[in-house]
Design a protein around this motif. Structure first.
Motif, PDB file in Angstrom:
ATOM      1  N   LEU A   9       0.821  -1.077   0.407  1.00 13.79           N
ATOM      2  CA  LEU A   9      -0.121  -0.120   0.114  1.00 13.79           C
ATOM      3  C   LEU A   9       1.448   1.382  -0.149  1.00 13.79           C
ATOM      4  N   ARG A  50       1.984   2.066  -2.976  1.00 11.84           N
ATOM      5  CA  ARG A  50       1.230   2.165  -4.209  1.00 11.84           C
ATOM      6  C   ARG A  50       1.090   3.756  -4.196  1.00 11.84           C
ATOM      7  N   ALA A  51       1.145   4.046  -3.099  1.00 10.92           N
ATOM      8  CA  ALA A  51       0.509   5.223  -2.562  1.00 10.92           C
ATOM      9  C   ALA A  51       1.897   6.415  -2.396  1.00 10.92           C
ATOM     10  N   GLU A 108       2.614   7.502  -5.905  1.00  9.53           N
ATOM     11  CA  GLU A 108       1.063   8.567  -6.790  1.00  9.53           C
ATOM     12  C   GLU A 108       2.221   9.782  -5.603  1.00  9.53           C
ATOM     13  N   ASN A 109       1.687   9.899  -4.357  1.00  9.20           N
ATOM     14  CA  ASN A 109       2.316  11.146  -3.598  1.00  9.20           C
ATOM     15  C   ASN A 109       3.240  11.216  -2.600  1.00  9.20           C
ATOM     16  N   MET A 161       2.874  13.458   1.240  1.00  8.56           N
ATOM     17  CA  MET A 161       1.214  13.005   0.682  1.00  8.56           C
ATOM     18  C   MET A 161       1.673  11.842   2.205  1.00  8.56           C
ATOM     19  N   ALA A 188      -1.436   7.022 -11.568  1.00  5.23           N
ATOM     20  CA  ALA A 188      -2.063   8.356 -11.401  1.00  5.23           C
ATOM     21  C   ALA A 188      -0.488   9.040 -10.378  1.00  5.23           C
TER      22      ALA A 188
END
Lengths: 241, 337
Positions: free
Chosen positions: B215, B218-219, B222-223, B226, B335
């Motif tokens: 996770l 993958r996060a 993207e960012n 954050m 993304a």
């Protein structure tokens, strides 16, 4: 007088060649909502990013819960009890609502009772629990962004324009959720352009201009003073309606 | 006005994007009438699948490093080469296992060599990230310069250690030769390569979708900012992904070495063109896209190599252009904030 939960003293921040914050002095008392207002470009978002360690203060001091945190790294600040809800929401769009919340709960699986409380505040998240966050509406993404910040108890939540671009119905939902959050004694530093929203929640207020805090005081006093509003914000509450 | 309006607003959930998955079967079926002989077509297809798996293993590490860390790591080629060469260190001590008439000993030798290749590449990746890459995070031009420089130095060090001439990497006895399925000749090692590739792909999907580390990756793709704001140290994640990506490069390198049964100091660089095409076709940071892209690239190279050998490499450039004209960010774009 008790020490504020968060305080900034003479904080300067440079981003590339730009001198954004030019000596910010700000005190955020614990257990309430402080609104940070000001025109676009006044330095509100930069203040939140500097507190969160996403931009480094080039001078001045930041203290949180009695500790100097000016040079602390962002993950350490998050672990120390500060949560951040950015203006851009920044939900992880490839992850589902559930996965976004699971990731935000660092201590392990989210507490069931707290999760239930959050999903009561934002029922849409329960409905779309297994849906990728990227396909949610703007309002639902904002709810998820706030839910992610409060999935575990935090001492201080930095919230950047939570109502930006949202439909009035969603703003009402958001207001109710923040009011409920406020009842839990969580301290919130709220950057907001919607003066009505800020006035409804905030106990204290600070107004920024040109990278400095130019006014600080009780929100009730600012809300009652049309002339002060015009001078500080360019608009009065009446003309805002 | 009711505050529940937005809560009942059902998001428009796009249907699963199966179209890219159909590309490889469509390509294979389209090649059948051109190749003519079904047996030759089957052999070419299986060779393409095996090659695709090996390229996938090499490219999957690169796509994660690129997607998560935004690092253009041209030195990935060095880890491919280093992994393959380090396996030769066991040729002496384990030569009896390699030549033994025992599937267990042969498989054991293969496993040990593959593990050593991955471990050496991982260790080199760890050192490379600390010394070379860390100072240039966020600066693409510097990344290109230092990673290309690192690649040249690594190639020269490998040449100094093993010599400039070809080094043999013989396959274990049990994995040599072919098996006949009807009229189709199937090289045993290709079946092994397909099996290992599928296991690696399944393991990556499992880790990415079923674990907290997955996770986070993958996060983070993207960012990353954050992810840090949630309290996770993205630098540690960077190091972990860089090391895992380097280990995968080493694994792919030794598998490729066994496939060719010969190593050269330039082998990683030669493969890098295909690896970068796969990463771009798949969508930067996308493991699923990387898998589909690797199959497409390898099948295209095999069919083109048979039908028009002079167009083999050019065919993959054409494939990349065609896919980017269709989907400008690759088959499964990730993304980005």
């Amino acid at each position: 007088m008790p020490e504020p939960l968060l305080s900034l003293s003479g904080v300067h921040t440079h981003v590339g060649p730009y001198h954004i914050l030019q000596g910010v002095d700000l005190a955020v008392p614990g257990g309430g909502v402080t609104a940070l207002l000001g025109r676009n470009g006044a330095g509100k978002t930069s203040t939140l990013r500097t507190v969160m360690g996403l931009w480094r203060a080039s001078a001045g001091a930041i203290r949180f819960a009695g500790l100097e945190i000016t040079k602390a790294a962002t993950p350490d600040l998050a672990r120390g009890g500060i949560a951040y809800v950015p203006e851009t929401m920044s939900v992880f769009s490839d992850l589902t609502v559930r996965e976004n919340l699971v990731l935000a709960a660092r201590a392990g699986p989210p507490d069931a009772a707290r999760l239930d409380w959050i999903l009561t505040l934002f029922p849409a998240l329960r409905t779309f629990w297994s849906v990728a966050a990227g396909v949610l509406s703007g309002g639902q993404k904002q709810m998820l962004s706030v839910a992610r910040a409060i999935v575990e108890p935090r001492q201080l939540i930095l919230v950047d324009e939570p109502t930006k671009g949202l439909a009035p119905a969603v703003v009402a939902n958001m207001l109710a959720a923040f009011a409920e959050l406020k009842r839990t004694e969580t301290t919130i530093l709220l950057v907001e352009q919607n003066f009505h929203f800020a006035r409804s929640l905030a106990d204290t207020v600070a107004v920024m201009d040109n990278g400095r805090v130019v006014h600080a005081g009780r929100m009730a006093a600012l809300a009652a003073d049309d002339g002060l509003q015009r001078r500080l914000l360019g608009l009065s509450l009446d003309s805002h309606q | 006005m009711s505050a529940s309006l937005d809560t009942t607003l059902k998001p428009v959930v796009p249907p699963p994007d199966w179209l890219p998955l159909a590309l490889a079967p469509v390509l294979a079926l389209a090649a059948l009438p051109l190749v003519g002989s079904p047996a030759t077509w089957a052999t070419l297809t299986l060779a393409g699948l095996a090659m695709g798996m090996m390229i996938f293993i090499m490219a999957s590490g690169l796509t994660l490093i690129f997607g998560l860390m935004d690092v253009l790591n041209f030195a990935h080629a060095a880890f491919i080469t280093l992994g393959a060469y380090s396996a030769t260190l066991l040729l002496g001590p384990r030569s009896d296992w390699l030549g033994a008439d025992s599937l267990v000993l042969n498989a054991g030798a293969l496993l040990v060599m593959v593990a050593l290749a991955s471990a050496v590449a991982a260790a080199a990746g760890f050192a490379f990230e600390r010394v070379i890459v860390r100072p240039v995070y966020g600066r693409h031009l510097h990344q290109i310069l230092v990673t290309v420089g690192g690649l040249i130095v690594a190639q020269q060090l490998i040449t100094a250690a093993w010599g400039p001439v070809q080094v043999a990497l013989p396959l274990p006895a049990s994995f040599r030769g072919i098996v006949l399925v009807g009229e189709v000749a199937v090289e045993r090692y290709r079946l092994v390569a397909v099996a290992i590739g599928l296991v690696v792909f399944a393991a990556m999907l499992l880790v990415l979708n079923r674990t907290r580390i997955g996770l986070l990756i993958r996060a983070g793709v993207e960012n990353p900012e954050m992810v840090e704001a949630l309290g996770y140290r993205i630098r540690r994640l960077f190091v972990g992904v860089f090391v895992a990506g380097s280990a995968l490069a080493g694994l792919g390198g030794v598998m490729w070495g066994f496939y060719r049964e010969a190593l050269t100091p330039g082998m990683g660089l030669e493969l890098t063109v295909l690896v970068f095409i796969v990463v771009i076709i798949g969508g930067l940071g996308s493991v699923g896209g990387c898998f589909v892209g690797a199959l497409l690239v390898a099948l295209t190279a095999n069919y083109a190599g048979f039908l028009a050998p002079k167009l083999a490499l050019g065919s993959n450039i054409v494939l990349m252009v065609a896919i980017l004209l269709w989907r400008s960010r690759g088959l499964y774009p990730v993304a980005k904030r």
